[in-house]
Design a protein around this motif. Structure first.
Motif, PDB file in Angstrom:
ATOM      1  N   GLY A 209       0.812  -1.204   0.000  1.00  0.00           N
ATOM      2  CA  GLY A 209       0.000   0.000   0.000  1.00  0.00           C
ATOM      3  C   GLY A 209       0.848   1.257   0.000  1.00  0.00           C
ATOM      4  O   GLY A 209       1.698   1.460  -0.853  1.00  0.00           O
ATOM      5  N   ARG A 210       0.652   2.097   1.012  1.00  0.00           N
ATOM      6  CA  ARG A 210       1.457   3.306   1.119  1.00  0.00           C
ATOM      7  C   ARG A 210       2.593   3.153   2.134  1.00  0.00           C
ATOM      8  O   ARG A 210       3.283   4.127   2.442  1.00  0.00           O
ATOM      9  N   THR A 211       2.794   1.936   2.644  1.00  0.00           N
ATOM     10  CA  THR A 211       3.917   1.657   3.536  1.00  0.00           C
ATOM     11  C   THR A 211       5.163   1.327   2.719  1.00  0.00           C
ATOM     12  O   THR A 211       5.162   0.396   1.903  1.00  0.00           O
ATOM     13  N   ARG A 212       6.221   2.105   2.960  1.00  0.00           N
ATOM     14  CA  ARG A 212       7.488   1.889   2.282  1.00  0.00           C
ATOM     15  C   ARG A 212       8.534   1.354   3.269  1.00  0.00           C
ATOM     16  O   ARG A 212       8.276   1.289   4.478  1.00  0.00           O
ATOM     17  N   LYS A 213       9.677   0.996   2.738  1.00  0.00           N
ATOM     18  CA  LYS A 213      10.727   0.374   3.550  1.00  0.00           C
ATOM     19  C   LYS A 213      11.073   1.192   4.786  1.00  0.00           C
ATOM     20  O   LYS A 213      11.179   0.658   5.894  1.00  0.00           O
ATOM     21  N   GLN A 214      11.241   2.510   4.613  1.00  0.00           N
ATOM     22  CA  GLN A 214      11.676   3.341   5.732  1.00  0.00           C
ATOM     23  C   GLN A 214      10.563   3.636   6.730  1.00  0.00           C
ATOM     24  O   GLN A 214      10.811   4.247   7.771  1.00  0.00           O
ATOM     25  N   ASP A 215       9.357   3.185   6.441  1.00  0.00           N
ATOM     26  CA  ASP A 215       8.254   3.305   7.398  1.00  0.00           C
ATOM     27  C   ASP A 215       8.272   2.198   8.440  1.00  0.00           C
ATOM     28  O   ASP A 215       7.533   2.274   9.425  1.00  0.00           O
ATOM     29  N   CYS A 216       9.088   1.174   8.242  1.00  0.00           N
ATOM     30  CA  CYS A 216       8.947  -0.079   8.987  1.00  0.00           C
ATOM     31  C   CYS A 216       9.935  -0.214  10.143  1.00  0.00           C
ATOM     32  O   CYS A 216      11.119   0.098  10.006  1.00  0.00           O
ATOM     33  N   GLY A 217       9.438  -0.727  11.272  1.00  0.00           N
ATOM     34  CA  GLY A 217      10.307  -1.185  12.338  1.00  0.00           C
ATOM     35  C   GLY A 217      11.077  -2.418  11.889  1.00  0.00           C
ATOM     36  O   GLY A 217      10.769  -3.027  10.856  1.00  0.00           O
ATOM     37  N   GLN A 218      12.069  -2.790  12.674  1.00  0.00           N
ATOM     38  CA  GLN A 218      13.022  -3.811  12.247  1.00  0.00           C
ATOM     39  C   GLN A 218      12.728  -5.183  12.874  1.00  0.00           C
ATOM     40  O   GLN A 218      12.424  -5.276  14.055  1.00  0.00           O
ATOM     41  N   VAL A 219      12.837  -6.232  12.057  1.00  0.00           N
ATOM     42  CA  VAL A 219      12.764  -7.601  12.566  1.00  0.00           C
ATOM     43  C   VAL A 219      14.050  -7.871  13.357  1.00  0.00           C
ATOM     44  O   VAL A 219      15.150  -7.695  12.839  1.00  0.00           O
ATOM     45  N   THR A 220      13.910  -8.319  14.593  1.00  0.00           N
ATOM     46  CA  THR A 220      15.034  -8.290  15.532  1.00  0.00           C
ATOM     47  C   THR A 220      15.057  -9.515  16.430  1.00  0.00           C
ATOM     48  O   THR A 220      14.007 -10.011  16.839  1.00  0.00           O
ATOM     49  N   ASP A 221      16.252  -9.987  16.769  1.00  0.00           N
ATOM     50  CA  ASP A 221      16.456 -10.903  17.891  1.00  0.00           C
ATOM     51  C   ASP A 221      16.844 -10.047  19.101  1.00  0.00           C
ATOM     52  O   ASP A 221      17.719  -9.174  18.982  1.00  0.00           O
ATOM     53  N   GLY A 222      16.257 -10.318  20.258  1.00  0.00           N
ATOM     54  CA  GLY A 222      16.663  -9.507  21.402  1.00  0.00           C
ATOM     55  C   GLY A 222      15.997  -9.895  22.701  1.00  0.00           C
ATOM     56  O   GLY A 222      14.956 -10.557  22.738  1.00  0.00           O
ATOM     57  N   THR A 223      16.644  -9.478  23.779  1.00  0.00           N
ATOM     58  CA  THR A 223      16.134  -9.688  25.126  1.00  0.00           C
ATOM     59  C   THR A 223      16.281  -8.405  25.935  1.00  0.00           C
ATOM     60  O   THR A 223      17.149  -7.570  25.658  1.00  0.00           O
ATOM     61  N   ALA A 224      15.442  -8.287  26.937  1.00  0.00           N
ATOM     62  CA  ALA A 224      15.570  -7.235  27.943  1.00  0.00           C
ATOM     63  C   ALA A 224      15.046  -7.797  29.253  1.00  0.00           C
ATOM     64  O   ALA A 224      14.159  -8.660  29.267  1.00  0.00           O
ATOM     65  N   VAL A 225      15.590  -7.321  30.357  1.00  0.00           N
ATOM     66  CA  VAL A 225      15.182  -7.803  31.669  1.00  0.00           C
ATOM     67  C   VAL A 225      15.114  -6.627  32.641  1.00  0.00           C
ATOM     68  O   VAL A 225      15.928  -5.708  32.556  1.00  0.00           O
TER      69      VAL A 225
END
Length: 407
Positions: A209-225
């Motif tokens: 649609g009108r969502t482009r690459k730079q509109d998107c958050g990143q697919v990520t591996d990660g943890t926080a505690v």
């Protein structure tokens, strides 16, 4: 009263599969590093909670509460639970831990947010993440479901109020710039040319649609505690270290609202409302009311918000009350949301700049709020920050959690 004693975040640029690591390895690292950072011993922890969305889909592993006993013998017998609310899973895990502490069941909780997402092809990741929508009922013609859903949100803003793409790209530019200040951000070393933030199909291709690459958050591996404590336990913690109890941040307020899982139902329900997502607005105001601060932004020094897409943050700006409904562009043009602005949003880089390991995001937000109000955010510190609000969203705002963290 529930206090934050500290915590830890992994490097969101890591790819665990390429490193030969499994969920349990990342879990063990997070708990161990977190205990060291907060100067706690494993034997002191009385209850454990895990925020995770899709361990079964990405890694074939459920029952993640059992990871505690797997990573340290002191946790064998520890009461634990896993919590799922899509992208709000980490915040819901925090709410569960705070409820136990407030009920007097336990005095010291460990909350881990974790997600592995980079071990499958992009199309498979999109399908896994799509299970947080109304599966089989909506967006069936989309290859990438969530970019399509939030393209529809941008369309809705355009219909109701008007929307310029340049304002969405300003959000993206700010969050990438903030991420470069964050040593744990996935995109800290990424660089872009001037055409990357335009409607150029080569440098900023359309996703859906009108969502482009730079509109998107990143697919990520990660943890926080993070580690949460009752007032009594926090006082003992402070006394042992010779610090004032007042120097430890508190979760001063919280809001938690849910809406129908259907995106279309949400939009229809808000047709005659001032805000596109009324339950998001209510969660924000609930958190401020419980914190005893004004229902506008005057009592907030910074925000960590959910920018899975630029349209999501555009929505958050007016729902936070920084502008009137539909006028988020005014705060963007005025520089209000930038680092050093009237209300810095996502000084960490947010989901676009820092990364978005789904189950970890809400915990990471709380940890960043802790860092900001204790002056430990390093290069992305907001000067004088004493109160930070988080806004964590699951699905198409099906679950919304907001926390107010402050001294």
């Amino acid at each position: 009263m529930v206090y934050l004693l500290g915590g830890w975040q992994s490097d969101f640029s890591a790819n665990w599969s390429r490193q030969g690591r499994e969920l349990v390895d990342a879990f063990a690292e997070a708990v161990g590093e977190g205990l060291d950072a907060a100067q706690l011993d494993p034997e002191e922890i009385e209850t454990g909670h895990v925020g995770n969305f899709a361990g079964e889909l990405f890694a074939g592993q459920g029952l993640l509460g059992g990871m505690f006993g797997q990573v340290h013998p002191a946790f064998d017998g520890l009461p634990t639970a896993r919590h799922e609310a899509a992208c709000a899973s980490g915040s819901v895990a925090i709410l569960a831990a705070t409820a136990e502490i407030e009920a007097g069941r336990y005095d010291l909780a460990c909350v881990v947010g974790i997600e592995q997402m980079r071990n499958v092809p992009g199309q498979k990741a999109a399908e896994n993440l799509g299970s947080a929508a109304w599966a089989g009922h909506e967006f069936q013609d989309a290859r990438f479901l969530w970019p399509r859903a939030f393209s529809d949100l941008a369309d809705e803003y355009d219909r109701r109020y008007g929307l310029k793409y340049e304002h969405l790209m300003a959000i993206s530019e700010i969050n990438f710039a903030n991420g470069r200040r964050n040593p744990n951000a996935q995109t800290r070393d990424w660089r872009f040319g001037s055409e990357a933030f335009t409607e150029n199909d080569e440098t900023n291709p359309v996703v859906e649609g009108r969502t482009r690459k730079q509109d998107c958050g990143q697919v990520t591996d990660g943890t926080a505690v993070v580690f949460l404590a009752s007032a009594e336990r926090a006082r003992a913690y402070a006394d042992k270290r010779g610090i004032a109890l007042e120097s430890l941040p508190r979760i001063k307020g919280w809001g938690h609202r849910s809406a129908p899982i259907s995106y279309a139902r949400k939009i229809e329900n808000s047709r005659h409302e001032p805000y596109v997502f009324p339950q998001v607005r209510r969660a924000i105001l609930d958190a401020r009311a419980r914190a005893g601060i004004a229902d506008d932004v005057s009592g907030i020094d910074a925000v960590e918000t959910h920018d899975c897409f630029t349209a999501t943050e555009y929505m958050a700006i007016d729902h936070l009350g920084l502008t009137a409904p539909g006028e988020s562009w005014k705060a963007i043009e005025a520089g209000d949301i930038a680092h050093g602005g009237r209300l810095p949003i996502n000084p960490s880089g947010g989901l676009i700049g820092a990364g978005h390991p789904v189950g970890a995001t809400g915990v990471r937000m709380a940890l960043d709020a802790f860092k900001q109000v204790t002056g430990k955010a390093g290069d992305y510190q907001v000067d004088g920050a004493r109160t930070v609000q988080t806004l964590n969203i699951g699905g198409s705002t099906t679950t919304t959690v907001s926390l107010v963290v402050g001294l």
